[in-house]
Write an enzyme that holds these catalytic residues in place. Sequence first.
Site, mmCIF file in Angstrom:
data_model
loop_
_atom_site.group_PDB
_atom_site.id
_atom_site.type_symbol
_atom_site.label_atom_id
_atom_site.label_comp_id
_atom_site.label_asym_id
_atom_site.label_seq_id
_atom_site.Cartn_x
_atom_site.Cartn_y
_atom_site.Cartn_z
ATOM 1 N N ASP A 102 0.866 -1.167 0.000
ATOM 2 C CA ASP A 102 0.000 0.000 0.000
ATOM 3 C C ASP A 102 0.918 1.236 0.000
ATOM 4 O O ASP A 102 2.129 1.114 0.232
ATOM 5 C CB ASP A 102 -0.896 -0.033 1.244
ATOM 6 C CG ASP A 102 -1.832 1.154 1.323
ATOM 7 O OD1 ASP A 102 -2.265 1.644 0.264
ATOM 8 O OD2 ASP A 102 -2.129 1.608 2.442
ATOM 9 N N ASP A 128 -1.986 -0.649 5.625
ATOM 10 C CA ASP A 128 -2.418 -0.098 6.917
ATOM 11 C C ASP A 128 -3.908 0.182 7.013
ATOM 12 O O ASP A 128 -4.414 0.514 8.081
ATOM 13 C CB ASP A 128 -1.685 1.227 7.183
ATOM 14 C CG ASP A 128 -2.255 2.371 6.349
ATOM 15 O OD1 ASP A 128 -2.334 2.202 5.109
ATOM 16 O OD2 ASP A 128 -2.629 3.408 6.915
ATOM 17 N N ASP A 148 -0.115 5.156 1.113
ATOM 18 C CA ASP A 148 -0.336 6.039 2.265
ATOM 19 C C ASP A 148 -0.339 5.244 3.570
ATOM 20 O O ASP A 148 -1.073 4.267 3.719
ATOM 21 C CB ASP A 148 -1.665 6.775 2.116
ATOM 22 C CG ASP A 148 -1.660 7.753 0.966
ATOM 23 O OD1 ASP A 148 -1.278 8.909 1.170
ATOM 24 O OD2 ASP A 148 -2.037 7.348 -0.157
#
Length: 346
Positions: A96, A288, A98
């Site tokens: 991922d 996240d 961000d």
Amino acid sequence: MVRFIEENTKLVEKETGNKSNNDVITTKKKVLQDLIINNGGGLINSWVDSMRACSPTHLKSLLKQSSWLTEHPSALDMFEEILHLSEGKQIVMFLDYDGTLSPIVDDPDRAFMSKKMRRTVRKLANCFPTAIVSGRCREKVYNFVKLTELYYAGSHGMDIKGPEQGSKFEEDSKSLLCQPATEFLPMIDEVYKKLLETTKFTPGAQVENNKFCVSVHFRRVDENNWSDLANQVRSVMKDYPKLRLTQGRKVLEVRPIIKWDKGKALEFLLESLGYANCTDVFPLYIGDDRTDEDAFKILRERRQGLGILVSKFPKETSASYSLQEPDEVMEFLQRLVEWKQLRSGA
């Protein structure tokens, strides 16, 4: 409304008959979550509660930290165990952006990754097939990362492209392009413009056009205004039954109602790399956000590879291991590179 929830829950039970109890419970919660978001009305307060639950400053421990870490130990502490699990298999990396490669910042347009992280990811891509899987527009993620040797999956996997100069891991990767939601582009653009107009009087609200989806960021919105923002978004969404609303870390995301997410993107990329039905591949997915759970669940269902959640807070996840922040992600990736280089004699 209650009957509608019950009927959908029964459908989930039917579809998840062979899954574990934990997986069924998680799936039921996701269905209820989507119903709360997309039906609004008297459930708007539940929607705002869910917005709080997705916000790092409001995360409440489901278990004590020590108990949670027993279930999801640090990937750094368990590095040797992870290597043992991957022994004799081709590691494929999924990352991922961000909150994983870059820190979460108030202004999404300034979510820059460090030069050190970029060097690390470049080395990683030289050792293993590597993909960035993000909710962001693919072009925007590429402008953040600026590495041509990666696979990029933007808009939650609805816009996938192979390395610009080809890949040593795949002969035909230069022509790889997958955009399963192209027909929704005019509708997404229309909703984006309406959301810009509708939310412009909410201080701190930021609407981002991610091509195949629209993100409404509320990182800088006062919590007292979250309910108003939720109502504003719902007022636009009610006219678009072919779109659905989901949530991430301080963001509401408008997406087409198609069976496509980060988990589907992971499967597509594995198939493109020639690993569709292989037992000698070991996918590692690090993310996240709530949207990364779709990929974590796929890995659990396949009983292949593993997911690593980036979080400082205990929360429900289908990931097997954890890391606390992007700096730990970088350390983990560096260790993988060093291990691979040592084995290759580089």
